[in-house]
Design a protein around this motif. Structure first.
Motif, PDB file in Angstrom:
ATOM      1  N   SER A 172     -17.134 -21.818 -37.354  1.00  0.00           N
ATOM      2  CA  SER A 172     -17.518 -22.477 -38.604  1.00  0.00           C
ATOM      3  C   SER A 172     -17.570 -23.980 -38.416  1.00  0.00           C
ATOM      4  N   ASP A 173     -18.608 -24.574 -38.951  1.00  0.00           N
ATOM      5  CA  ASP A 173     -18.814 -26.008 -38.813  1.00  0.00           C
ATOM      6  C   ASP A 173     -17.802 -26.775 -39.662  1.00  0.00           C
ATOM      7  N   GLY A 174     -17.355 -27.913 -39.153  1.00  0.00           N
ATOM      8  CA  GLY A 174     -16.522 -28.801 -39.948  1.00  0.00           C
ATOM      9  C   GLY A 174     -15.041 -28.764 -39.635  1.00  0.00           C
ATOM     10  N   TYR A 175     -14.583 -27.726 -38.938  1.00  0.00           N
ATOM     11  CA  TYR A 175     -13.155 -27.615 -38.653  1.00  0.00           C
ATOM     12  C   TYR A 175     -12.749 -28.396 -37.404  1.00  0.00           C
ATOM     13  N   VAL A 176     -13.666 -28.570 -36.486  1.00  0.00           N
ATOM     14  CA  VAL A 176     -13.370 -29.227 -35.218  1.00  0.00           C
ATOM     15  C   VAL A 176     -14.173 -30.518 -35.131  1.00  0.00           C
ATOM     16  N   LYS A 177     -13.479 -31.618 -34.944  1.00  0.00           N
ATOM     17  CA  LYS A 177     -14.141 -32.923 -34.917  1.00  0.00           C
ATOM     18  C   LYS A 177     -14.534 -33.343 -33.503  1.00  0.00           C
ATOM     19  N   LYS A 178     -13.949 -32.719 -32.487  1.00  0.00           N
ATOM     20  CA  LYS A 178     -14.246 -33.106 -31.114  1.00  0.00           C
ATOM     21  C   LYS A 178     -15.467 -32.338 -30.618  1.00  0.00           C
ATOM     22  N   GLU A 179     -16.289 -33.042 -29.861  1.00  0.00           N
ATOM     23  CA  GLU A 179     -17.465 -32.417 -29.264  1.00  0.00           C
ATOM     24  C   GLU A 179     -17.351 -32.462 -27.738  1.00  0.00           C
ATOM     25  N   PRO A 180     -17.930 -31.460 -27.084  1.00  0.00           N
ATOM     26  CA  PRO A 180     -18.719 -30.345 -27.615  1.00  0.00           C
ATOM     27  C   PRO A 180     -17.819 -29.300 -28.273  1.00  0.00           C
ATOM     28  N   SER A 181     -18.258 -28.732 -29.356  1.00  0.00           N
ATOM     29  CA  SER A 181     -17.446 -27.770 -30.092  1.00  0.00           C
ATOM     30  C   SER A 181     -18.071 -26.377 -30.048  1.00  0.00           C
ATOM     31  N   VAL A 182     -17.248 -25.391 -30.334  1.00  0.00           N
ATOM     32  CA  VAL A 182     -17.738 -24.018 -30.434  1.00  0.00           C
ATOM     33  C   VAL A 182     -18.789 -23.921 -31.546  1.00  0.00           C
ATOM     34  N   ALA A 183     -18.552 -24.625 -32.662  1.00  0.00           N
ATOM     35  CA  ALA A 183     -19.490 -24.573 -33.788  1.00  0.00           C
ATOM     36  C   ALA A 183     -20.860 -25.117 -33.398  1.00  0.00           C
ATOM     37  N   THR A 184     -20.899 -26.200 -32.629  1.00  0.00           N
ATOM     38  CA  THR A 184     -22.172 -26.761 -32.188  1.00  0.00           C
ATOM     39  C   THR A 184     -22.880 -25.796 -31.248  1.00  0.00           C
ATOM     40  N   TRP A 185     -22.118 -25.174 -30.347  1.00  0.00           N
ATOM     41  CA  TRP A 185     -22.687 -24.140 -29.470  1.00  0.00           C
ATOM     42  C   TRP A 185     -23.318 -23.032 -30.302  1.00  0.00           C
ATOM     43  N   TRP A 186     -22.612 -22.566 -31.327  1.00  0.00           N
ATOM     44  CA  TRP A 186     -23.077 -21.450 -32.147  1.00  0.00           C
ATOM     45  C   TRP A 186     -24.360 -21.808 -32.895  1.00  0.00           C
ATOM     46  N   LYS A 187     -24.493 -23.053 -33.301  1.00  0.00           N
ATOM     47  CA  LYS A 187     -25.662 -23.471 -34.087  1.00  0.00           C
ATOM     48  C   LYS A 187     -26.956 -23.443 -33.282  1.00  0.00           C
ATOM     49  N   THR A 188     -26.861 -23.292 -31.968  1.00  0.00           N
ATOM     50  CA  THR A 188     -28.074 -23.115 -31.164  1.00  0.00           C
ATOM     51  C   THR A 188     -28.876 -21.918 -31.668  1.00  0.00           C
TER      52      THR A 188
END
Length: 272
Positions: A41-57
């Motif tokens: 889920s987006d918004g829970y992790v502020k550090k990148e690269p994040s699992v949420a950013t990976w998932w949004k692919t």
């Protein structure tokens, strides 16, 4: 190369990811997987690269289909430490076990512990995904992932174990401390991507429907830039533990996630 959309259903809406713990799992092992789901889920992790950013692919798979991208949240957890179907499972056992979870708006994930054998495990598969009975719009979906730590870590937990067949390279240190557990995260991530974008076998894939290349399986063995057979790619290294990873999760967790096929790049996209 590209993945073709076959005009079938894609998962959409609010989807609960429910775990069925088949066999013996410790609390710390379970927390690795639940943290991973919460990290989508987006918004829970502020550090990148994040699992949420990976998932949004995978958002790109939904463009121009008229179907909205799903929201995955942690659902129920069911313990089956009595081995209700025994400790040697046929593939036909997976669906009945998965059916112990919710039947609507669900991905029911059957996790089998290291002491459980499953038909085809280590020979032709490290896990699988499928869908239950009913119309294509009302089926629940399911995933099975096995713990390969004592059975075939070189096949199902690479790059955290020496590969069985291929170039000889030193195994990487797993970010959550267990070869089997971190290998399961990689396979779970891959199967989640396939479940969402090809839930019933008529979504996005290349090749034959019986043996499709899907969002993650189209990019085997690729976890970072400059990857090649036997080398996972250029990854992040934790200076305290020397563990390798490529995505941050909730609760200061670190994960290794597979490359996903990017429909606009016509190639495999990595987080690092």
């Amino acid at each position: 190369m590209n993945l073709t959309y076959h005009n079938g259903a894609l998962l959409t809406g609010s989807i609960g990811v429910n775990f069925i713990w088949y066999g013996n799992f410790t609390a710390s092992q379970k927390s690795v997987f639940t943290d991973f789901i919460n990290s989508l889920s987006d918004g829970y992790v502020k550090k990148e690269p994040s699992v949420a950013t990976w998932w949004k692919t995978l958002n790109k798979y939904y463009d121009n289909t008229g179907i909205s991208f799903p929201t995955l949240t942690l659902g129920k957890q069911i313990d089956d430490n009595s081995y209700s179907h025994g400790d040697s499972l046929n593939i036909s056992d997976i669906l009945p076990i998965a059916s112990s979870g919710p039947q609507q708006n669900a991905i029911n994930v059957v996790m089998t512990s290291a002491d459980v054998g499953v038909e085809g495990f280590c020979i032709s598969r490290c896990g699988l995904h499928g869908s239950g009975p009913g119309s294509s719009q009302n089926r629940f979906t399911y995933i099975w992932v096995g713990n390969s730590s004592t059975q075939c870590p070189g096949q199902c937990a690479w790059p955290f174990s020496q590969i069985d067949d291929g170039p000889s390279t030193a195994p990487l240190v797993p970010p959550n401390g267990e070869v089997g557990t971190d290998g399961m995260v990689v396979n779970l991530a891959s199967l989640l991507a396939g479940t969402c974008t090809n839930p019933n076998g008529d979504g996005y894939f290349q090749g034959e429907p019986e043996t499709p290349l899907e969002a993650a399986t189209a990019c085997p063995g690729i976890y970072g830039k400059r990857a090649f057979p036997g080398y996972a790619g250029d990854l992040l290294i934790d200076p305290a533990t020397n563990a390798s990873y490529n995505a941050y999760g909730v609760n200061n967790t670190q994960f290794l996630v597979p490359a996903l096929f990017d429909l606009t790049m016509f190639g495999c996209a990595t987080t690092v």
